[in-house]
Design a protein around this motif. Structure first.
Motif, PDB file in Angstrom:
ATOM      1  N   GLN A  52       0.769  -1.185   0.376  1.00  0.00           N
ATOM      2  CA  GLN A  52      -0.494  -0.212  -0.059  1.00  0.00           C
ATOM      3  C   GLN A  52       0.904   1.279  -0.084  1.00  0.00           C
ATOM      4  O   GLN A  52       0.547   2.144  -0.627  1.00  0.00           O
ATOM      5  CB  GLN A  52      -0.967   0.401   0.916  1.00  0.00           C
ATOM      6  N   SER A  53       1.694   0.995   0.629  1.00  0.00           N
ATOM      7  CA  SER A  53       2.905   2.110   0.989  1.00  0.00           C
ATOM      8  C   SER A  53       3.574   2.741  -0.783  1.00  0.00           C
ATOM      9  O   SER A  53       3.679   3.394  -1.226  1.00  0.00           O
ATOM     10  CB  SER A  53       3.825   2.215   2.082  1.00  0.00           C
ATOM     11  N   VAL A  58       4.254   5.665  -5.533  1.00  0.00           N
ATOM     12  CA  VAL A  58       3.926   5.914  -6.996  1.00  0.00           C
ATOM     13  C   VAL A  58       2.433   6.566  -7.683  1.00  0.00           C
ATOM     14  O   VAL A  58       2.777   7.971  -8.594  1.00  0.00           O
ATOM     15  CB  VAL A  58       3.705   4.343  -7.672  1.00  0.00           C
ATOM     16  N   ALA A  59       1.734   6.731  -6.858  1.00  0.00           N
ATOM     17  CA  ALA A  59       0.563   7.267  -7.265  1.00  0.00           C
ATOM     18  C   ALA A  59       0.990   9.201  -7.003  1.00  0.00           C
ATOM     19  O   ALA A  59       0.168   9.968  -7.844  1.00  0.00           O
ATOM     20  CB  ALA A  59      -0.866   7.036  -6.771  1.00  0.00           C
ATOM     21  N   ALA A  60       1.608   9.403  -5.765  1.00  0.00           N
ATOM     22  CA  ALA A  60       1.951  10.572  -5.233  1.00  0.00           C
ATOM     23  C   ALA A  60       3.077  10.956  -6.513  1.00  0.00           C
ATOM     24  O   ALA A  60       2.378  12.457  -6.330  1.00  0.00           O
ATOM     25  CB  ALA A  60       2.998  10.803  -4.252  1.00  0.00           C
ATOM     26  N   LEU A  94      -2.649   0.797  -9.068  1.00  0.00           N
ATOM     27  CA  LEU A  94      -2.686   1.564  -9.561  1.00  0.00           C
ATOM     28  C   LEU A  94      -3.866   1.814 -10.363  1.00  0.00           C
ATOM     29  O   LEU A  94      -3.677   2.444 -10.390  1.00  0.00           O
ATOM     30  CB  LEU A  94      -1.095   1.917 -10.367  1.00  0.00           C
ATOM     31  N   LEU A  95      -4.050   1.083 -11.075  1.00  0.00           N
ATOM     32  CA  LEU A  95      -4.776   1.158 -12.088  1.00  0.00           C
ATOM     33  C   LEU A  95      -5.985   1.666 -12.138  1.00  0.00           C
ATOM     34  O   LEU A  95      -6.785   2.382 -12.306  1.00  0.00           O
ATOM     35  CB  LEU A  95      -4.464   0.225 -13.289  1.00  0.00           C
ATOM     36  N   ALA A 105      -3.052   6.703 -15.567  1.00  0.00           N
ATOM     37  CA  ALA A 105      -2.855   5.473 -15.733  1.00  0.00           C
ATOM     38  C   ALA A 105      -2.506   4.936 -16.324  1.00  0.00           C
ATOM     39  O   ALA A 105      -1.298   3.967 -16.474  1.00  0.00           O
ATOM     40  CB  ALA A 105      -4.919   4.703 -15.815  1.00  0.00           C
ATOM     41  N   LEU A 106      -2.357   5.410 -17.773  1.00  0.00           N
ATOM     42  CA  LEU A 106      -1.161   5.526 -18.757  1.00  0.00           C
ATOM     43  C   LEU A 106      -0.148   5.351 -18.640  1.00  0.00           C
ATOM     44  O   LEU A 106       1.032   4.423 -19.184  1.00  0.00           O
ATOM     45  CB  LEU A 106      -1.997   6.424 -20.131  1.00  0.00           C
ATOM     46  N   GLY A 107       0.323   6.945 -17.795  1.00  0.00           N
ATOM     47  CA  GLY A 107       1.774   6.676 -17.577  1.00  0.00           C
ATOM     48  C   GLY A 107       2.055   5.396 -16.515  1.00  0.00           C
ATOM     49  O   GLY A 107       3.303   5.363 -16.514  1.00  0.00           O
TER      50      GLY A 107
END
Length: 502
Positions: A52-53, A58-60, A94-95, A105-107
């Motif tokens: 989760q971390s 990555v999302a950030a 992530l998706l 999402a594509l990135g």
């Protein structure tokens, strides 16, 4: 030492000190098993926490509004992200996080595919196809389909997703072309693939076009019961119920016996018209034809009876269902709880949730909890609603969704509790990997404006636009009026510029 393990060992020492070894002591194999289980659980929780971390890290870095190429570069040049092990689970989460944000999402999808030693599964490609199609990025979707075809990853499941997205974007001819080109993907034109195309067209109100295609194909692709059920649904969706009845007869002519789905689809149409006399006629016909209604049929009717303010008749029908030996399922109980709640019979709804469902062995799903949470929030019992939210989080049988949080958001605005709102929003996005859709953004922006939190509302507005989610005009208008009242002139100008582009 782990708290659970410390407690267990402490209890063991108490037992040993009493000298009552034979009847109470924890044996060596039992203690060994306990140690192994506790350690395994701890390791699994640590792994989940680390995963989760990694998702959050990555999302950030995948900044909202950035292009896919910018996101790839940002992630590729980040040392922390480069040290993260890319796994199927990481990519899936992530998706899912970015299912309403195609650029991010594509990135992250492209970034993960470039990492050494990692190769996307076909399911990840399918998820990406679905996200691009949902966000109407058809050129990007086509490019990804071509890539999948080159790598021999296209399946009928992929084709089905793409055809549905083409049709949903008003490009139904592209869906037909995709079916025509199945051979180039190494796939076969057969009853299954034909049904996929017909279903796609009928669901997008192109039943006449589907009928023309069927008449061309049926000479060399034999229809089955599903083919005709697709058309029954299509005709009903187009408000042409006579053709649906005629399809029942055509079905019999092809040696296919109408089933409970065939009749229930037409019953659903009559329910939507609140024509319950026709509904009861069809119920009688089903029983006469040796095709008794099932729990889905009864649930459909009870829901519409309740919508038409006939709650008592709906509850009587539930008794008819039980008398006929038709066993309730989760969806039935969900509708029953909703009906009882709307009829003001709150305690009966609680009894169904807390007693009847467990006693009959019927599991609760997300909708069961969502219904109860909404009901409790409506009655101002927010603490009880939050208790159910915690119960959902620990359940392995249901997964939270956006509908879980919306009543709680509304309660936060009613109570003026912005701290709770912030916590719930953070949990929704980061903890449960749920993304905000257009309705959620509208709910939050409107609520924040009324709560005199214009800066927060505008932040969400920018985030929404960055994801290519187009706000409703009234949302823009309300936000504009509120920021002007706060003398936020630069912000007002930006909103006005955006509104001109709508």
């Amino acid at each position: 030492m782990l708290p659970v393990l410390r407690s267990c060992l402490r209890n063991a020492r108490v037992v040993f000190s009493r000298g009552d070894y034979c009847s109470h002591a924890v044996s060596s194999p039992q203690l060994s098993s306990l140690l192994t289980t506790t350690t395994s659980d701890h390791q699994e929780k640590c792994l989940d926490s680390r995963n989760q971390s990694n998702v959050n890290l990555v999302a950030a870095k995948a900044r909202v509004g950035s292009s896919p190429d910018e996101i790839i570069l940002s992630l590729a040049h980040d040392q922390v992200c480069n040290n993260i092990e890319v796994t199927d689970d990481l990519v899936d989460k992530l998706l899912f996080r970015f299912k309403d944000d195609w650029k991010s999402a594509l990135g992250v999808f492209r970034w993960a595919g470039l990492r050494p030693g990692y190769k996307h599964r076909p399911d990840a490609y399918d998820m990406m196809v679905d996200i691009l199609g949902k966000m109407k990025q058809m050129d990007q979707m086509r490019a990804l389909l071509e890539e999948m075809n080159r790598n021999h990853l296209l399946t009928l499941k992929t084709v089905g997703k793409a055809m549905r997205r083409f049709s949903g974007a008003g490009k139904w001819e592209d869906a037909v072309r995709m079916f025509d080109g199945l051979g180039t993907f190494g796939l076969e034109k057969n009853t299954e693939s034909m049904n996929l195309l017909l279903d796609t067209l009928c669901k997008e109100s192109k039943v006449d076009q589907a009928r023309v295609i069927f008449l061309e194909l049926k000479s060399h692709i034999f229809p089955d019961a599903r083919t005709f059920n697709i058309f029954i649904h299509g005709w009903c969706k187009a408000n042409r119920v006579d053709e649906a009845h005629w399809t029942l007869q055509e079905m019999k002519g092809h040696g296919c016996r109408p089933c409970v789905i065939s009749y229930s689809t037409i019953i659903l149409f009559y329910c939507s018209q609140y024509n319950f006399s026709k509904v009861y006629e069809l119920l009688d016909e089903m029983e006469a034809q040796g095709c008794p209604p099932n729990v889905v049929t009864y649930t459909t009717i009870t829901v519409f009876l309740a919508k038409s303010q006939n709650a008592e008749e709906a509850l009587q029908l539930t008794q008819r269902m039980k008398s006929a030996g038709c066993k309730p399922d989760t969806l039935f109980y969900n509708s029953l709880i909703h009906i009882l709640g709307r009829a003001g019979r709150f305690q009966e709804a609680v009894d169904v949730f807390e007693k009847e469902m467990p006693n009959t062995g019927i599991s609760r799903d997300a909708s069961t909890y969502n219904c109860m949470i909404a009901m409790l929030c409506h009655r101002g019992q927010v603490s009880k609603a939050l208790t159910l939210l915690k119960e959902m989080e620990t359940s392995t049988l249901c997964k939270l969704d956006g509908q879980t949080f919306y009543p709680l958001f509304k309660s936060c605005f009613r109570l003026g509790d912005m701290n709770l709102l912030s916590q719930l929003l953070d949990d929704m996005v980061k903890k449960h990997q749920l993304s905000l859709d257009r309705s959620a953004y509208a709910l939050l922006i409107h609520g924040l404006c009324r709560a005199n939190k214009c800066e927060w509302a505008y932040h969400l507005f920018e985030e929404m636009i960055g994801k290519d989610i187009v706000p409703k005009y009234q949302t823009c208008r309300l936000l504009l009026e509120e920021v002007k009242l706060k003398n936020m002139y630069d912000t007002a100008e930006k909103i006005e510029d955006y509104m001109k582009k709508l």
